[in-house]
Design a protein around this motif. Structure first.
Motif, short mmCIF file in Angstrom:
data_model
loop_
_atom_site.label_atom_id
_atom_site.label_comp_id
_atom_site.label_asym_id
_atom_site.label_seq_id
_atom_site.Cartn_x
_atom_site.Cartn_y
_atom_site.Cartn_z
N THR A 1 -28.10 -9.93 -36.83
CA THR A 1 -26.75 -10.19 -36.32
C THR A 1 -26.60 -9.42 -35.02
OG1 THR A 1 -25.85 -10.45 -38.52
CG2 THR A 1 -24.30 -9.90 -36.78
N ARG A 2 -26.06 -10.06 -34.03
CA ARG A 2 -25.78 -9.35 -32.78
C ARG A 2 -24.28 -9.14 -32.68
NH1 ARG A 2 -29.99 -11.43 -28.22
NH2 ARG A 2 -31.85 -11.02 -29.43
N ALA A 3 -23.89 -7.95 -32.35
CA ALA A 3 -22.46 -7.66 -32.37
C ALA A 3 -22.10 -6.65 -31.30
CB ALA A 3 -22.07 -7.12 -33.74
N VAL A 4 -20.88 -6.75 -30.82
CA VAL A 4 -20.31 -5.73 -29.94
C VAL A 4 -18.89 -5.44 -30.40
CG1 VAL A 4 -21.65 -6.21 -27.86
CG2 VAL A 4 -19.57 -7.48 -28.27
N ALA A 5 -18.48 -4.22 -30.20
CA ALA A 5 -17.10 -3.85 -30.49
C ALA A 5 -16.66 -2.84 -29.44
CB ALA A 5 -16.99 -3.24 -31.89
N ARG A 6 -15.40 -2.85 -29.11
CA ARG A 6 -14.93 -1.94 -28.06
C ARG A 6 -13.50 -1.52 -28.39
NH1 ARG A 6 -12.86 -2.29 -22.60
NH2 ARG A 6 -13.79 -0.68 -21.32
N LEU A 7 -13.31 -0.24 -28.29
CA LEU A 7 -11.99 0.33 -28.52
C LEU A 7 -11.56 1.00 -27.22
CD1 LEU A 7 -9.96 1.09 -30.89
CD2 LEU A 7 -11.24 3.22 -31.06
N TRP A 8 -10.37 0.71 -26.76
CA TRP A 8 -9.97 1.31 -25.49
C TRP A 8 -8.55 1.85 -25.55
CZ3 TRP A 8 -5.68 -0.83 -23.35
CH2 TRP A 8 -5.38 -2.16 -23.66
N ALA A 9 -8.30 2.83 -24.72
CA ALA A 9 -6.95 3.39 -24.58
C ALA A 9 -6.70 3.60 -23.10
CB ALA A 9 -6.83 4.70 -25.33
N ARG A 10 -5.56 3.18 -22.63
CA ARG A 10 -5.25 3.31 -21.20
C ARG A 10 -3.97 4.13 -21.03
NH1 ARG A 10 -5.18 -1.32 -16.64
NH2 ARG A 10 -7.35 -1.41 -17.25
N ARG A 11 -4.04 5.05 -20.09
CA ARG A 11 -2.89 5.90 -19.84
C ARG A 11 -2.35 5.62 -18.45
NH1 ARG A 11 -1.66 10.69 -17.26
NH2 ARG A 11 -0.34 12.17 -18.39
N TYR A 12 -1.07 5.28 -18.38
CA TYR A 12 -0.40 5.11 -17.09
C TYR A 12 0.30 6.42 -16.76
CZ TYR A 12 -1.29 0.20 -17.91
OH TYR A 12 -1.90 -0.99 -18.15
N ASP A 13 0.06 6.90 -15.55
CA ASP A 13 0.51 8.25 -15.22
C ASP A 13 2.02 8.43 -15.32
OD1 ASP A 13 -2.07 8.78 -14.87
OD2 ASP A 13 -1.92 9.52 -12.82
N GLY A 14 2.75 7.38 -15.05
CA GLY A 14 4.21 7.53 -15.10
C GLY A 14 4.76 7.97 -13.77
N GLY A 15 4.40 9.14 -13.35
CA GLY A 15 4.83 9.62 -12.03
C GLY A 15 6.34 9.56 -11.89
N GLU A 16 6.81 8.83 -10.88
CA GLU A 16 8.24 8.80 -10.60
C GLU A 16 9.00 7.96 -11.62
OE1 GLU A 16 8.92 7.94 -6.52
OE2 GLU A 16 7.25 9.22 -5.92
N ASN A 43 0.81 -1.22 0.00
CA ASN A 43 0.00 0.00 0.00
C ASN A 43 0.84 1.27 0.00
OD1 ASN A 43 -2.84 -0.89 0.23
ND2 ASN A 43 -2.06 -1.92 2.04
N VAL A 44 2.02 1.19 0.57
CA VAL A 44 2.82 2.41 0.71
C VAL A 44 3.85 2.53 -0.39
CG1 VAL A 44 2.48 2.48 3.18
CG2 VAL A 44 4.48 1.30 2.27
N PHE A 45 3.86 1.58 -1.33
CA PHE A 45 4.76 1.70 -2.47
C PHE A 45 4.19 2.75 -3.42
CE2 PHE A 45 7.29 -2.50 -2.68
CZ PHE A 45 7.44 -2.49 -1.31
N ALA A 46 5.09 3.32 -4.22
CA ALA A 46 4.66 4.36 -5.15
C ALA A 46 3.92 3.71 -6.31
CB ALA A 46 5.87 5.14 -5.66
N GLY A 47 2.63 3.60 -6.20
CA GLY A 47 1.84 3.01 -7.28
C GLY A 47 1.40 4.06 -8.27
N GLU A 48 1.21 3.66 -9.52
CA GLU A 48 0.79 4.61 -10.55
C GLU A 48 -0.67 4.37 -10.91
OE1 GLU A 48 3.25 4.08 -13.91
OE2 GLU A 48 5.05 4.73 -12.89
N PRO A 49 -1.50 5.38 -10.74
CA PRO A 49 -2.89 5.23 -11.18
C PRO A 49 -2.94 5.12 -12.71
CG PRO A 49 -2.63 7.15 -9.77
CD PRO A 49 -1.26 6.70 -10.15
N SER A 50 -4.01 4.57 -13.20
CA SER A 50 -4.18 4.51 -14.65
C SER A 50 -5.57 5.03 -15.01
CB SER A 50 -4.01 3.07 -15.15
OG SER A 50 -5.01 2.25 -14.61
N THR A 51 -5.66 5.58 -16.21
CA THR A 51 -6.93 6.12 -16.71
C THR A 51 -7.28 5.40 -18.00
OG1 THR A 51 -6.29 8.26 -15.81
CG2 THR A 51 -8.13 8.25 -17.36
N GLU A 52 -8.51 4.97 -18.09
CA GLU A 52 -8.91 4.26 -19.31
C GLU A 52 -10.08 4.95 -19.98
OE1 GLU A 52 -8.98 -0.17 -19.40
OE2 GLU A 52 -11.04 0.10 -20.10
N LEU A 53 -9.95 5.14 -21.27
CA LEU A 53 -11.04 5.67 -22.08
C LEU A 53 -11.48 4.58 -23.04
CD1 LEU A 53 -9.40 9.10 -22.98
CD2 LEU A 53 -11.08 8.66 -21.18
#
Lengths: 523, 394
Positions: A389-404, A369-379
């Motif tokens: 026809t039944r169909a689903v599609a999903r496009l995603w992008a995830r950003r890792y903050d980087g921080g230290e 818990n006290v380690f420097a963890g990096e939050p991530s954001t996903e769109l």
């Protein structure tokens, strides 16, 4: 009166009460026995010595029992022509038995060029796979109290809070407040892996976090003591040597309380607010190097506040269903998850944009818990089509903050899936995915053809997976066949066979068989 | 990156190909059907044209007003049609019979009208005061079997809302012995095509379309109590207990490629695999673990050189980035005690602080210190080292 005599009296009275003649009741009940057998091979990554393939043979049995209308209260009302709401008592439980029968446990390992030892001695964690008997849930439910406004659940119940279904040995009360509003309260002991017939809840805290000890013999083999496990030291078989782990902190009783309030707000909005807190006493009975000055008596393992709100609006021809979800850990002082999503549906088409932000956290006994963890954001942007026809599609992008670590990085990916009925009994389904960025690259496609009616179904499937986790990319191919057959009312068998060729050219095989027996006599 | 873009383009093309259909495809009425696959309509019929001629609903559906059960067959028979239309069974012609019967061919069996009873408790008689069109929405251009004219659950809820509305789903839906909605009623004898009951256009945002099994977190959060109307607790634990690897979620050869998903944490492994021993036991047994790297695979180390320097001052500590991003992935092989020799504040170790730079005095530090000091004492071995103002970190 001596305590032992009192105990005997209580037990005797209870047994007598159970044994007394009682009026026979024909309860409505539903029971399901599910037996799952699995066999597959794991690849051994050792270069020298030992076998290259390790066999797993897993047997799992689940027994689910639901008894509806205990005491025949509802039936009595029905027979008397009183169809109004009243008290209904029911029982709900699932018991799980698991056993490992393959070489995964029983084999001997080459721990050096000339030395071999039982796998179970070398790797105590394997013991968790050997055998387990767990009560997943088991509770009495009383509905219809207080004029239909109150329900009571007692026993091993599932948690009411928003952060996953955690079992709880205790009680819950659900109260209907004003129209559309309800309050749920719960309390008891959190079910942990060490609980009686316990099932592991989320315990990813590192073994020393649970203060685990093992019993080790003295040098002369005559006496021993409990001491912190030294993972790098191999255990030698001996009369007084044991791999049995004692983890006092994990076995500590974790008192838990939770509450949730939910209801309808104006504008077709539904909202829910939930809170959970759990705390456990410090297991310092084996005080040693970890707590030289003594540990605090109690620690909060978690304290969470979660809120969700959703709505369903019509804007012109479009149905809009937004969802907001937020979960804060008061114990960690951070917002663990924040999620915004919506479904925009028009006719057969629906778009599902979403955004979420996640910060990692663990049980507060874990030092991670006290380690420097990096939050991530996903769109993400999803699309759903519900026509012929039944169909689903999903496009995603995830950003890792980087921080230290310096500099943010992105990962992107997409997947799509479609299903279409070819004839009355045949359906075709196809999927494809592409993942890139952090963690490795992956591309896969599979197709499945299913044929079946109400009693039997056969499906064949072929898949191609290209993956490059680190540096050694490669293509794997797999094919599988599965079949299910309802032999009679309440009796079904399922089977699956899967063959694959992995990225390094090795063949693998997996077999699965399920026998399902359901008994519902009043149907 | 270009390969990724090409992959995405191929994916989009694949979706477009799957969704595209020629203009001469399935009839519109079939596409609108809530049944999947949609049944083929057997008759040509227009409610709209009959309504325009002033024909009242009850003239054909004569039994509707008195019906007390949803299984009553309320479809008009040929006799009702004969009241207005001349039907000559003695001289069947393609022109005359085919005007109503789709695919009529002399001597060939006729397509039968398939109208399965709904698995509901419903009394038309109790709704006698309500105009038919209020529930059976008019379908201007529709034909027979024009399913949008059937009422949906939303149209029921338009009137039946709390507090006078149903308190339980089973006041309208048929119940199983468990007291929950009986979703298996699609398997009635004689109805092999009918699917188990499931939310199609979920009133509560819980439509069970393709992909729902692998992505239902938002729906479960939104409609937590609604799930329980059909599913009991064991339905969830069948998957979330981590006993079986479902092919629909973990595709073929998943063992070979699961590391990518685990490292990225796209799917939360812990929703099904809830204890650390699940990962550690398997990794150690097959030889992918810290100890395996040291003793069993000296020629093929799992981590690259410079992964974890054991002396202070070395800049090549590549494990830090991975741990910051997703320490859960580290936990599939390592335990806390493997962090302590370097990261503990104990004088015997390297005392490398794992905390973020802004840790000291932060609200997060104070919250954790208040909640559970046991965790602090794991590394800060004496009370005087503990606290968010401790300056001994390096």
């Amino acid at each position: 009166m001596a305590r032992s005599r009192l105990r005997h009296l209580v037990v005797g009275t209870a047994l007598a009460a159970v044994a007394l003649p009682a009026p026979a009741s024909a309860y409505e009940f539903w029971t399901r026995a599910r037996t799952i057998g699995q066999a597959y091979e794991l690849r051994g990554f050792r270069v020298f010595g030992g076998e290259l393939a390790i066999g797993r043979r897993r047997l799992t049995q689940l027994l689910t029992l639901t008894l509806h209308d205990l005491g025949d209260l509802e039936r009595t009302r029905r027979r008397a022509g009183r169809r109004g709401r009243g008290v209904v008592v029911s029982w709900h439980s699932t018991l799980r038995f698991e056993h490992e029968l393959g070489t995964f446990l029983t084999g001997r390992l080459a721990v050096g060029p000339t030395r071999r030892q039982d796998a179970l001695d070398v790797i105590p964690e394997l013991g968790a796979s050997a055998f387990s008997l767990a009560l997943l849930h088991g509770y009495v439910r009383v509905d219809g109290l207080g004029g239909g406004r109150l329900s009571l659940l007692a026993g091993r119940v599932s948690s009411v809070a928003l952060d996953g279904a955690l079992p709880l040995d205790g009680a819950q009360v659900q109260v209907a407040l004003a129209p559309g509003w309800s309050l749920e309260l719960g309390g008891g002991l959190a079910v942990r892996e060490a609980s009686w017939l316990g099932v592991g809840s989320y315990e990813l805290d590192g073994t020393p976090g649970a203060f685990c000890h093992e019993y080790r013999a003295a040098a002369d083999g005559t006496a021993g003591r409990w001491r912190l496990i030294e993972r790098d030291e191999l255990v030698t078989d001996g009369r007084f040597t044991s791999d049995y782990e004692r983890c006092p902190q994990r076995q500590a009783r974790m008192a838990t309380a939770e509450a949730a309030l939910g209801g309808r707000l104006p504008g077709r909005v539904e909202a829910r607010l939930s809170y959970r807190v759990a705390a456990s006493p410090s297991a310092d009975s084996l005080a040693g190097p970890l707590y030289p000055d003594g540990a605090p008596r109690w620690g909060k393992n978690l304290e969470r506040l979660a809120a969700t709100a959703s709505a369903r609006w019509r804007v012109g021809p479009v149905e809009v269903s937004p969802l907001v979800l937020a979960r804060a850990s008061l114990a960690h002082g951070l917002v663990e998850r924040l999620e915004l999503s919506a479904e925009l549906a028009r006719g057969r088409h629906a778009l599902e944009p979403s955004a979420s932000r996640v910060s990692p956290s663990f049980d507060t006994d874990s030092i991670w818990n006290v380690f420097a963890g990096e939050p991530s954001t996903e769109l993400a942007l999803g699309y759903r089509y519900a026509g012929a026809t039944r169909a689903v599609a999903r496009l995603w992008a995830r950003r890792y903050d980087g921080g230290e670590s310096g500099g943010a990085t992105w990962a992107v990916g997409a997947h799509a899936e479609a299903e279409r009925a070819l004839t009355k009994r045949a359906r075709l389904r196809g999927r494809a995915l592409v993942d890139g960025g952090y963690g490795g690259e992956r591309a896969a496609a599979d197709g499945e053809l299913r044929w079946g009616d109400a009693t039997a179904e056969v499906a064949g499937r072929a898949a191609l997976v290209w993956a490059r986790p680190d540096t050694d990319g490669g293509l794997s191919a797999a094919t599988s066949v599965r079949a299910s057959w309802a032999l009679a009312s309440g009796v079904a068998v399922q089977s699956a066979l899967e063959l694959w060729r992995d990225r390094e050219g090795q063949l693998g095989v997996r077999g699965l068989g399920v026998l399902e027996l359901t008994l519902e006599p009043n149907r | 990156m270009s390969r990724l873009v090409a992959g995405l383009a191929l994916l989009a093309l694949g979706v477009a190909l799957v969704l595209w259909r020629p203009a001469t495809g399935a009839p519109l009425a079939a596409e609108r059907s809530p049944l999947y696959p949609a049944p083929a309509p057997a008759l040509r019929f227009s409610h709209a044209r009959h309504a325009a001629l002033g024909v009242e609903c009850l003239r054909c559906h004569a039994g509707a007003r008195a019906s007390r059960s949803a299984v009553d067959l309320l479809l008009p028979t040929e006799a009702a049609c004969r009241e207005c239309h001349r039907i000559d069974r003695a001289a069947p012609t393609a022109e005359a019979c085919g005007a109503c019967h789709r695919g009529f061919a002399a001597g060939a069996p006729l397509l039968r009208v398939s109208a399965l009873p709904p698995a509901l408790k419903h009394s038309h008689a109790a709704h006698a005061a309500v105009p038919c069109q209020r529930c059976h929405a008019p379908a201007p251009a529709g034909g027979f079997g024009d399913t949008p004219s059937l009422p949906t659950m939303e149209s029921c809820l338009a009137c039946h809302r709390e507090p006078s509305g149903p308190a339980r789903c089973t006041e309208c839906h048929l119940a199983a012995s468990s007291g929950r909605i009986d979703t298996s009623l699609g398997f009635f004898a004689g109805a092999p095509d009918r699917q188990p009951l499931r939310p199609r256009r979920g009133v509560f945002g819980d439509a069970h379309g393709p992909g729902f099994a692998s992505d239902h977190r938002a729906a479960a959060a939104r409609a937590e109590r609604t799930c329980g109307a059909c599913h009991d607790d064991s339905f969830c634990s069948d998957c979330h207990a981590g006993v079986v690897r479902p092919l629909s979620y973990h595709p073929d050869d998943y063992l070979g490629v699961h590391a990518i998903e685990a490292r990225r944490a796209v799917s939360e492994c812990s929703t099904c695999h809830r204890v650390q021993s699940f990962c550690v036991g398997c990794h150690e047994r097959v030889g992918v673990s810290a100890r395996a790297a040291a003793e069993w695979t000296p020629s093929r180390p799992f981590h690259a050189a410079g992964w974890a320097a054991t002396e202070r001052g070395l800049s090549q500590n590549r494990h830090a980035r991975e741990a910051r991003r997703n320490v859960s992935a580290c936990a599939s092989c390592h335990r806390e005690d493997e962090c302590l020799p370097c990261h503990s504040a104990d004088a015997g170790g390297l005392s490398v602080s794992p905390h973020p730079r802004s840790w000291r005095g932060s609200a997060q530090c104070r919250a954790l210190d208040r909640a559970n000091r046991r965790m602090c004492l794991r590394c800060h071995v004496t009370e005087d080292q503990v606290g968010c103002d401790f300056r001994g970190q390096r």
